[in-house]
Design a protein around this motif. Sequence first.
Motif, PDB file in Angstrom:
ATOM      1  N   THR A 192       7.196   3.556  13.590  1.00  0.00           N
ATOM      2  CA  THR A 192       5.923   3.468  12.865  1.00  0.00           C
ATOM      3  C   THR A 192       5.500   2.002  12.808  1.00  0.00           C
ATOM      4  N   LEU A 193       5.554   1.420  11.628  1.00  0.00           N
ATOM      5  CA  LEU A 193       5.132   0.018  11.488  1.00  0.00           C
ATOM      6  C   LEU A 193       6.292  -0.965  11.583  1.00  0.00           C
ATOM      7  N   GLY A 194       7.506  -0.465  11.623  1.00  0.00           N
ATOM      8  CA  GLY A 194       8.658  -1.363  11.719  1.00  0.00           C
ATOM      9  C   GLY A 194       8.727  -2.362  10.581  1.00  0.00           C
ATOM     10  N   GLY A 195       8.209  -1.987   9.406  1.00  0.00           N
ATOM     11  CA  GLY A 195       8.207  -2.883   8.258  1.00  0.00           C
ATOM     12  C   GLY A 195       7.086  -3.905   8.250  1.00  0.00           C
ATOM     13  N   ALA A 196       6.221  -3.863   9.241  1.00  0.00           N
ATOM     14  CA  ALA A 196       5.141  -4.857   9.331  1.00  0.00           C
ATOM     15  C   ALA A 196       4.043  -4.581   8.314  1.00  0.00           C
TER      16      ALA A 196
ATOM     17  N   ALA B  69      -0.892   8.161   3.919  1.00  0.00           N
ATOM     18  CA  ALA B  69       0.195   7.924   2.968  1.00  0.00           C
ATOM     19  C   ALA B  69       1.550   8.307   3.546  1.00  0.00           C
ATOM     20  N   ALA B  70       1.593   9.364   4.362  1.00  0.00           N
ATOM     21  CA  ALA B  70       2.866   9.799   4.938  1.00  0.00           C
ATOM     22  C   ALA B  70       3.438   8.749   5.872  1.00  0.00           C
ATOM     23  N   LEU B  71       2.577   8.149   6.677  1.00  0.00           N
ATOM     24  CA  LEU B  71       3.066   7.109   7.577  1.00  0.00           C
ATOM     25  C   LEU B  71       3.483   5.867   6.793  1.00  0.00           C
TER      26      LEU B  71
ATOM     27  N   LEU C 297       0.823  -1.202   0.000  1.00  0.00           N
ATOM     28  CA  LEU C 297       0.000   0.000   0.000  1.00  0.00           C
ATOM     29  C   LEU C 297       0.860   1.257   0.000  1.00  0.00           C
ATOM     30  N   GLN C 298       0.442   2.220  -0.831  1.00  0.00           N
ATOM     31  CA  GLN C 298       1.099   3.519  -0.882  1.00  0.00           C
ATOM     32  C   GLN C 298       0.176   4.626  -0.385  1.00  0.00           C
ATOM     33  N   THR C 299      -1.113   4.441  -0.594  1.00  0.00           N
ATOM     34  CA  THR C 299      -2.091   5.465  -0.220  1.00  0.00           C
ATOM     35  C   THR C 299      -3.222   4.824   0.565  1.00  0.00           C
ATOM     36  N   LEU C 300      -3.535   5.424   1.699  1.00  0.00           N
ATOM     37  CA  LEU C 300      -4.534   4.856   2.602  1.00  0.00           C
ATOM     38  C   LEU C 300      -4.954   5.959   3.564  1.00  0.00           C
ATOM     39  N   HIS C 301      -6.218   5.915   3.982  1.00  0.00           N
ATOM     40  CA  HIS C 301      -6.663   6.819   5.044  1.00  0.00           C
ATOM     41  C   HIS C 301      -7.477   5.991   6.034  1.00  0.00           C
ATOM     42  N   LEU C 302      -6.876   5.734   7.178  1.00  0.00           N
ATOM     43  CA  LEU C 302      -7.507   4.907   8.205  1.00  0.00           C
ATOM     44  C   LEU C 302      -7.549   5.667   9.513  1.00  0.00           C
ATOM     45  N   ARG C 303      -8.727   5.739  10.089  1.00  0.00           N
ATOM     46  CA  ARG C 303      -8.901   6.211  11.462  1.00  0.00           C
ATOM     47  C   ARG C 303      -9.638   5.115  12.222  1.00  0.00           C
ATOM     48  N   ASP C 304      -9.002   4.611  13.257  1.00  0.00           N
ATOM     49  CA  ASP C 304      -9.541   3.459  13.983  1.00  0.00           C
ATOM     50  C   ASP C 304      -9.429   3.750  15.475  1.00  0.00           C
ATOM     51  N   ARG C 305     -10.517   4.116  16.083  1.00  0.00           N
ATOM     52  CA  ARG C 305     -10.525   4.524  17.491  1.00  0.00           C
ATOM     53  C   ARG C 305     -11.211   3.450  18.335  1.00  0.00           C
TER      54      ARG C 305
END
Length: 278
Positions: A201-205, A190-192, A163-171
């Motif tokens: 951040t994701l540590g490559g996960a 996308a920045a993250l 994934l290169q572009t994504l918008h996720l908000r998960d509360r």
Amino acid sequence: MLDTSLQTPPQTAVPTMQRVRGRALVVMGMNGLKDLHQSGSAKAMLPRVHTKVPEVVFLNTSGGLTAGDQLDYTLEVEAGAALVGTTQTAERAYASVAHGADADVSVRLIAGAGARLDWLPQETILFENARLNRRTCAEIVGDARFVSVESLIFGRAAMGETLQTLHLRDRREIRRNGRLEFLEPLEIDAALLAARDHAVTLGGARAVATIGMFAPGAEALADLVKQTAQEGVSAGVSGWNGKLVIRAMAPDGYPLRRYVARVLKQIRGVDLPRVWQM
């Protein structure tokens, strides 16, 4: 002879896309089902089980989520009763148009005094250009026990998806007797994703999960969970003041799923619902 070149070209109508609207509610009491509602694409199934604890399986019949979709799930277990909630399969958040509306999912979970509620949905798989806004709120009373898991997969490794572009908000928030016990706001864009390999951040996960148990004495299980290992999975375990929280990540969804299944069996003492096919 008609000269159409001088006429104003007709306006091209923007088609109105059909959107998902779904709502499902289940209320379970000491003596069985108290209330059931389902509408739109949201369904709630109560399969026959060979245990004393009933199960509810939620299903989104649309097959996935995209821009403007709305799902609303409510699961309530009354005082002294027990219930396991899960989903029929992994939820999928598909691509939305640029700057389009988010798919919106609301999950409300309620456990009365002395109740046991396990919220065990299967993974959410996110696709390129997905837009998802999800809020999960749990309200527990007194000495109720609440177990939950949320797993996210950022593209399918077997399909070569990155994934290169994504918008996720998960509360996710949990309150006991109205007091906030746990809050986990997550936002990924996308920045993250561009910095996904960084340790903070994701540590490559490609897959991450949060498992929680909220009950008197839950922290005592931390040492047991710390002994659980799965190749390819890194995890952190914290236990304090009646809370047990495990966060795990992996390069693919399959090893993470195996780890999550093992941990859930350890802390719950029983097998996962049958829809969790390993």
